[in-house]
Design an enzyme around this catalytic site. Structure first.
Site, mmCIF file in Angstrom:
data_model
loop_
_atom_site.group_PDB
_atom_site.id
_atom_site.type_symbol
_atom_site.label_atom_id
_atom_site.label_comp_id
_atom_site.label_asym_id
_atom_site.label_seq_id
_atom_site.Cartn_x
_atom_site.Cartn_y
_atom_site.Cartn_z
ATOM 1 N N GLY A 15 30.960 40.525 36.391
ATOM 2 C CA GLY A 15 30.062 39.431 35.976
ATOM 3 C C GLY A 15 30.147 38.273 36.963
ATOM 4 N N ARG A 25 33.514 30.994 50.465
ATOM 5 C CA ARG A 25 33.589 30.032 51.577
ATOM 6 C C ARG A 25 35.047 29.766 51.963
ATOM 7 N NH1 ARG A 25 34.194 24.432 51.285
ATOM 8 N NH2 ARG A 25 33.240 23.220 52.970
ATOM 9 N N ALA A 26 35.879 29.580 50.930
ATOM 10 C CA ALA A 26 37.292 29.284 51.200
ATOM 11 C C ALA A 26 37.976 30.485 51.859
ATOM 12 C CB ALA A 26 37.996 28.913 49.899
ATOM 13 N N VAL A 27 37.657 31.681 51.405
ATOM 14 C CA VAL A 27 38.276 32.884 51.976
ATOM 15 C C VAL A 27 37.870 33.024 53.448
ATOM 16 C CG1 VAL A 27 38.269 35.426 51.896
ATOM 17 C CG2 VAL A 27 38.475 34.109 49.771
ATOM 18 N N ARG A 76 28.174 46.155 38.903
ATOM 19 C CA ARG A 76 29.122 47.009 38.188
ATOM 20 C C ARG A 76 28.934 48.384 38.824
ATOM 21 N NH1 ARG A 76 28.209 42.998 33.969
ATOM 22 N NH2 ARG A 76 30.282 42.163 33.655
ATOM 23 N N GLY A 106 36.580 39.538 37.546
ATOM 24 C CA GLY A 106 37.301 39.452 36.283
ATOM 25 C C GLY A 106 38.347 40.549 36.152
ATOM 26 N N ASP A 107 38.855 40.706 34.953
ATOM 27 C CA ASP A 107 39.960 41.663 34.765
ATOM 28 C C ASP A 107 39.537 43.107 35.045
ATOM 29 O OD1 ASP A 107 38.439 41.532 32.372
ATOM 30 O OD2 ASP A 107 40.028 42.660 31.378
ATOM 31 N N THR A 130 35.628 34.352 36.469
ATOM 32 C CA THR A 130 34.943 34.785 35.251
ATOM 33 C C THR A 130 34.698 33.577 34.345
ATOM 34 O OG1 THR A 130 35.259 35.922 33.135
ATOM 35 C CG2 THR A 130 37.230 35.576 34.422
ATOM 36 N N ASP A 132 34.555 33.703 31.283
ATOM 37 C CA ASP A 132 35.193 33.929 29.972
ATOM 38 C C ASP A 132 36.614 33.383 29.865
ATOM 39 O OD1 ASP A 132 32.970 35.170 28.943
ATOM 40 O OD2 ASP A 132 33.549 37.134 29.713
ATOM 41 N N ASP A 134 39.351 34.733 30.323
ATOM 42 C CA ASP A 134 40.202 35.630 29.537
ATOM 43 C C ASP A 134 41.147 36.429 30.425
ATOM 44 O OD1 ASP A 134 38.198 37.043 30.720
ATOM 45 O OD2 ASP A 134 37.753 38.300 28.994
ATOM 46 N N ARG A 167 18.486 20.649 9.607
ATOM 47 C CA ARG A 167 18.582 22.110 9.668
ATOM 48 C C ARG A 167 20.015 22.564 9.895
ATOM 49 N NH1 ARG A 167 13.400 22.711 13.519
ATOM 50 N NH2 ARG A 167 11.893 23.169 11.885
ATOM 51 N N ARG A 176 32.037 38.098 25.047
ATOM 52 C CA ARG A 176 32.040 39.374 24.324
ATOM 53 C C ARG A 176 33.415 39.677 23.736
ATOM 54 N NH1 ARG A 176 29.501 43.627 28.169
ATOM 55 N NH2 ARG A 176 29.648 41.783 29.454
ATOM 56 N N ALA A 191 30.931 20.799 16.401
ATOM 57 C CA ALA A 191 30.402 21.861 15.533
ATOM 58 C C ALA A 191 31.169 21.899 14.212
ATOM 59 C CB ALA A 191 30.523 23.208 16.235
HETATM 60 P P1 ADP Z 1 34.705 42.038 35.389
HETATM 61 O O1 ADP Z 1 35.425 42.128 36.686
HETATM 62 O O2 ADP Z 1 33.789 40.859 35.331
HETATM 63 O O3 ADP Z 1 35.655 42.138 34.202
HETATM 64 P P2 ADP Z 1 33.795 44.800 34.929
HETATM 65 O O4 ADP Z 1 34.750 45.065 33.806
HETATM 66 O O5 ADP Z 1 32.395 45.256 34.751
HETATM 67 O O6 ADP Z 1 33.691 43.261 35.320
HETATM 68 O O7 ADP Z 1 34.391 45.513 36.235
HETATM 69 C C1 ADP Z 1 33.734 45.412 37.476
HETATM 70 C C2 ADP Z 1 33.866 46.690 38.251
HETATM 71 O O8 ADP Z 1 35.246 46.968 38.530
HETATM 72 C C3 ADP Z 1 33.398 47.947 37.522
HETATM 73 O O9 ADP Z 1 32.008 48.111 37.566
HETATM 74 C C4 ADP Z 1 34.100 49.035 38.328
HETATM 75 O O10 ADP Z 1 33.443 49.263 39.542
HETATM 76 C C5 ADP Z 1 35.454 48.372 38.600
HETATM 77 N N1 ADP Z 1 36.426 48.780 37.572
HETATM 78 C C6 ADP Z 1 36.646 48.230 36.364
HETATM 79 N N2 ADP Z 1 37.603 48.886 35.678
HETATM 80 C C7 ADP Z 1 37.999 49.916 36.482
HETATM 81 C C8 ADP Z 1 38.944 50.982 36.367
HETATM 82 N N3 ADP Z 1 39.671 51.130 35.257
HETATM 83 N N4 ADP Z 1 39.053 51.845 37.390
HETATM 84 C C9 ADP Z 1 38.307 51.702 38.514
HETATM 85 N N5 ADP Z 1 37.406 50.727 38.686
HETATM 86 C C10 ADP Z 1 37.243 49.846 37.697
#
Ligand code: ADP
Length: 327
Positions: A15, A25-27, A76, A106-107, A130, A132, A134, A167, A176, A191
């Protein structure tokens, strides 16, 4: 002794979040500072597999710090889940002579990097990007501050019309798996109720409290709900409430993707610049297969595999504050 990194690749994956450009840019500029060659990889892991890789210079990242989205695009990538996909990615990196990778994502992206670094001799460093927030092991993730401020600005506007018409509004924000955007934007906009995935939503209690408020002519109520709330999103919540309170005017507003876009806040630009800089330093100094976080205003390096979702770990303090202030 570990081989010195000389050519690094940078990609944004999963995402998108505002501030990713500032991190790129920093990298790039830190890499050049350390006399490394820096390569941009388009559309995350997909670009690695498709060999969509190009050399970047200092001027490639001029005038982007203030822009949302990501100039490298993101995606993705299903193929990267498979060993064959990751092998293709590795072959393309070898072909370009890239011997270190910075992954901004993200994770999920970090999980991909863990697998990749276990299979191949390419050190990876993650930068937490991210909205989120998280990711375990960092107080900040790039994009959260901008996203939550966008949500606050939008909710304030909805509140004006809500007050004018007496309202009830159910506003859905992103999240999510994590309720941080809902919790922070909900508290910041006063809220009356905040529904998040980390807490079981008790619909009976919510209905009861709204009916009690209706009796004492408090007709205005703002309910902020995270899209991943266990009860369901805003439409579902509205449906149940309307059934139980047929006379109330209950409206839904789903903020959606506006929360991902826009110019990054000052805080996100700073975090991104700091994390991007330290990510390159990590590769240079041999801190490999970690991600760069900030804890108590200090840089923090955690193994990539520890960056699992910190689900259910929303601060008890904030939950208590929310409950007391929203009465
Ligand atoms: P985010 O990084 O925002 O959490 P995603 O969960 O969609 O987003 O992961 C981004 C991409 O990282 C995935 O589309 C996939 O290419 C790769 N990825 C995620 N999980 C795995 C995994 N368990 N093994 C290999 N590649 C992964």
């Amino acid at each position: 002794m570990e081989k010195k990194v000389t050519r690094i690749g940078v990609l944004t994956s999963g995402g998108d979040s505002p501030g990713m450009n500032a991190a790129i840019r920093a990298v790039v500029r830190t890499g050049i500072h350390y006399k490394l060659e820096v390569f941009g990889i388009m559309r995350g892991y997909q670009g690695l597999i498709d060999d969509d890789i190009f050399q970047m210079e200092s001027k490639s990242v001029a005038n982007i710090i203030q822009r949302g989205g990501t100039i490298l695009k993101t995606a993705r990538c299903k193929e990267f889940f498979e060993p064959e996909g990751r092998k293709k990615a590795y072959d393309n990196l070898k072909k370009s002579g890239i011997d270190g990778l910075v992954i901004i994502g993200g994770d999920g992206s970090f999980r991909g990097a863990v697998k990749f670094s276990q299979e191949f001799d390419i050190p990876c460093v993650g930068v937490a990007g991210t909205i989120d927030k998280d990711i375990n092991g960092t107080d900040f993730t790039i994009g959260f501050d901008t996203a939550v401020n966008t949500a606050v600005e939008a909710i304030d506007k909805v509140r004006d019309t809500m007050e004018a018409h007496d309202r009830i509004f159910v506003i859905e924000v992103m999240g999510r798996d994590a309720g941080y955007i809902a919790l922070h934007s909900g508290i910041a906009t006063g809220a009356e109720n905040i529904l998040i995935p980390e807490r079981k939503t008790n619909m009976e209690n919510l209905v009861e409290s709204l009916m009690e408020k209706e009796k004492r002519k408090k007709l205005v109520n703002l309910i902020v709900v995270a899209e991943g709330d266990d009860f369901g999103g805003a439409n579902k919540v509205q449906g149940v409430l309307q059934e139980k309170m047929p006379n109330a005017e209950i409206r839904v507003c789903i903020l959606g993707h506006i929360q991902r876009g826009g110019s990054p806040s000052c805080l996100d630009r700073l975090i991104a610049s700091r994390m991007g800089y330290h990510a390159v330093e990590s590769l240079v100094e041999g801190r490999h297969n970690v991600f760069v976080g900030i804890v108590n205003n200090k840089m923090h390096y955690m193994p990539l595999e520890n960056a699992v979702k910190s689900k259910g770990k929303v601060s008890e303090e904030w939950l208590k504050i929310m409950k007391i202030l929203a009465s």
